[in-house]
Every structure is written in C-alpha cells, then in structure tokens.
Design a protein around this motif. Structure first.
Motif, PDB file in Angstrom:
ATOM      1  N   THR A 149       0.808  -1.212   0.000  1.00  0.00           N
ATOM      2  CA  THR A 149       0.000   0.000   0.000  1.00  0.00           C
ATOM      3  C   THR A 149       0.846   1.269   0.000  1.00  0.00           C
ATOM      4  OG1 THR A 149      -0.166  -0.032   2.425  1.00  0.00           O
ATOM      5  CG2 THR A 149      -1.946  -1.111   1.184  1.00  0.00           C
ATOM      6  N   HIS A 150       2.166   1.117  -0.110  1.00  0.00           N
ATOM      7  CA  HIS A 150       3.035   2.296  -0.067  1.00  0.00           C
ATOM      8  C   HIS A 150       4.062   2.235  -1.187  1.00  0.00           C
ATOM      9  CE1 HIS A 150       5.017   5.720   1.944  1.00  0.00           C
ATOM     10  NE2 HIS A 150       6.140   5.170   1.508  1.00  0.00           N
ATOM     11  N   CYS A 157       7.522   3.782  -2.398  1.00  0.00           N
ATOM     12  CA  CYS A 157       8.647   4.482  -1.780  1.00  0.00           C
ATOM     13  C   CYS A 157       9.099   5.689  -2.595  1.00  0.00           C
ATOM     14  CB  CYS A 157       9.817   3.516  -1.588  1.00  0.00           C
ATOM     15  SG  CYS A 157       9.443   2.151  -0.463  1.00  0.00           S
ATOM     16  N   ARG A 171       1.226   9.039  -8.230  1.00  0.00           N
ATOM     17  CA  ARG A 171       1.099   7.964  -7.247  1.00  0.00           C
ATOM     18  C   ARG A 171      -0.119   7.103  -7.568  1.00  0.00           C
ATOM     19  NH1 ARG A 171      -3.804   7.491  -4.297  1.00  0.00           N
ATOM     20  NH2 ARG A 171      -4.674   9.565  -4.018  1.00  0.00           N
ATOM     21  N   THR A 206      -0.569   5.372   0.074  1.00  0.00           N
ATOM     22  CA  THR A 206       0.444   6.242   0.649  1.00  0.00           C
ATOM     23  C   THR A 206       1.690   6.192  -0.223  1.00  0.00           C
ATOM     24  OG1 THR A 206       1.374   4.519   2.084  1.00  0.00           O
ATOM     25  CG2 THR A 206      -0.444   5.852   2.981  1.00  0.00           C
ATOM     26  N   PHE A 207       2.494   7.236  -0.139  1.00  0.00           N
ATOM     27  CA  PHE A 207       3.675   7.312  -0.995  1.00  0.00           C
ATOM     28  C   PHE A 207       4.696   8.264  -0.394  1.00  0.00           C
ATOM     29  CE2 PHE A 207       1.000  10.808  -2.235  1.00  0.00           C
ATOM     30  CZ  PHE A 207       1.868  11.849  -2.540  1.00  0.00           C
ATOM     31  N   SER A 245       4.481  11.360   2.260  1.00  0.00           N
ATOM     32  CA  SER A 245       5.051  11.099   3.581  1.00  0.00           C
ATOM     33  C   SER A 245       6.506  11.536   3.665  1.00  0.00           C
ATOM     34  CB  SER A 245       4.939   9.610   3.922  1.00  0.00           C
ATOM     35  OG  SER A 245       5.686   8.833   2.993  1.00  0.00           O
ATOM     36  N   TYR A 298       6.751  -3.312   0.469  1.00  0.00           N
ATOM     37  CA  TYR A 298       6.794  -1.991  -0.148  1.00  0.00           C
ATOM     38  C   TYR A 298       7.349  -2.064  -1.570  1.00  0.00           C
ATOM     39  CZ  TYR A 298       6.171  -0.860   4.730  1.00  0.00           C
ATOM     40  OH  TYR A 298       5.672  -0.808   6.017  1.00  0.00           O
TER      41      TYR A 298
END
Length: 212
Positions: free
Chosen positions: A48-49, A51, A58, A62-63, A77, A90
């Motif tokens: 879900t993220h 990096c 995106r 989250t990113f 983030s 990730y």
C-alpha cells in the motif's frame, strides 16, 4: 489534506512547476510501474506504499516523494530515506540515475538488517553495469535478495508520469531501451510472509507489459 484554500492554487502551481522542471531534465524520473502491476502487488502482498512517487503519479494509498516542501500538502510522507518501516511489503522504483539506485540499495539493506519483523521490498530498476560504487551499494542489500527477474527490453513498459499535461501524441507508456530488473529483498520472516513463487513472478512480468 488541510489546505488553507487561499493557498491551494499557489501550492498546486509550485508542485506542478517543480515536477515540470525535473521532467525537462529527464522525464523518466517520473515513470511509474503500470497500474496492473501495482494492483497485483496490492492484492497479493498487501503493498500500500510506494517508496518513490509524486502527488502527480502515485497509485497506492500512501507514498514517499523527493520534494517534501511542495508534496506534503498533497499526501506525501516525505523522502524514502527518512522512512523507517519495520514490517510490511513496499514497492520501490527509484529514479534511474546511478546515485539514486545506489541510495535505494543501501537504505533497503539497512532497513532489512534492522528489522525483526516480516519486511519486504520489491525494487524495480533498469539493468545497470555494476561499477565498483554500485556493486558496493548492492552488497548492502544482497544478503536479503531472495529472487531477481529480468523484464526484457521489448516486453515491458512504464507508465508515463506526466498524465497531468499534454505529452507528445498522448502516449500513456514509456518503452525503455534496456532491460529492467525486479529484485525481491526480504528478511527471513518477510520471505515466509511473502513467498516469491514462480507463478507470482510470471504474473508480475505479464502485468509489466502494460496491457490494461
């Protein structure tokens, strides 16, 4: 994201201007994995993220991104190098210059070495000559390498990161001129929690062909 609406247009202008300037130097810096590939990572391994991404390209919830001052207002983030996860899986697709790839390998190795919980990184980079400096950086993550796979030059594509503006003839994908490498870095518990199977790798390579 808590904007003062009086500043929204100014912040949006700063964001787009920053990435337009970056793209003028090297547009591949904003290339991303195809959406089918990202969906597969999310559905199978709970990724879900991202990096390395931006508010403009995106895909996941989250990113992280390079410009904290402009990007934080749109959900970033912050830098991957300030990111300290201890568990989870990730996706990391760093900019394709040698220094960024080196930094990615070093940080991934440090995070995996420090974690006692299941931790995994799927790193996608161009196939590069292992110069002495790149080889030293890769050595930081190599103890955690569970598998690597080659995406052949004529059989994969990246999603262009300039979807917010007109580019060329409206192309969605960028076709690289060299192979890409998929690296699966995991600590021991990560390898147990996220098994790298031949079938899953084959599905990822198929999704990398950007047929959506």
């Amino acid at each position: 994201f808590g904007h003062d609406m009086r500043l929204l247009h100014c912040r949006l202008f700063a964001l787009v201007s920053r990435y337009s300037a970056l793209a003028a130097d090297k547009s591949a810096f904003q290339a991303a994995l195809p959406r089918p590939m990202m969906r597969l990572l999310k559905e199978r391994w709970g990724v879900t993220h991202e990096c390395y991404a931006s508010p403009l390209n995106r895909c996941l919830a989250t990113f992280g991104s390079v410009f904290d001052d402009t990007d934080k207002w749109f959900g970033s983030s912050g830098s991957f190098y300030a990111f300290r996860p201890v568990s989870g899986c990730y996706e990391a697709n760093p900019p394709f210059d040698t220094s960024s790839v080196q930094a990615c390998f070093r940080h991934v190795g440090a995070l995996l070495g420090a974690s006692d919980e299941p931790l995994c990184f799927v790193v996608v980079v161009p196939e590069m000559d292992m110069s002495s400096s790149l080889a030293r950086a890769f050595a930081c993550a190599k103890p955690f390498l569970r598998h690597h796979e080659v995406a052949k030059v004529s059989e994969h594509a990246y999603l262009m990161g300039l979807q917010h503006q007109r580019t060329g003839h409206g192309e969605r994908y960028w076709h690289p001129v060299k192979n890409s490498m998929l690296y699966f870095f995991q600590n021991r518990l990560g390898a147990e929690s996220y098994p790298v199977t031949a079938d899953f790798v084959a599905e990822l390579i198929q999704a990398f062909k950007a047929v959506d």
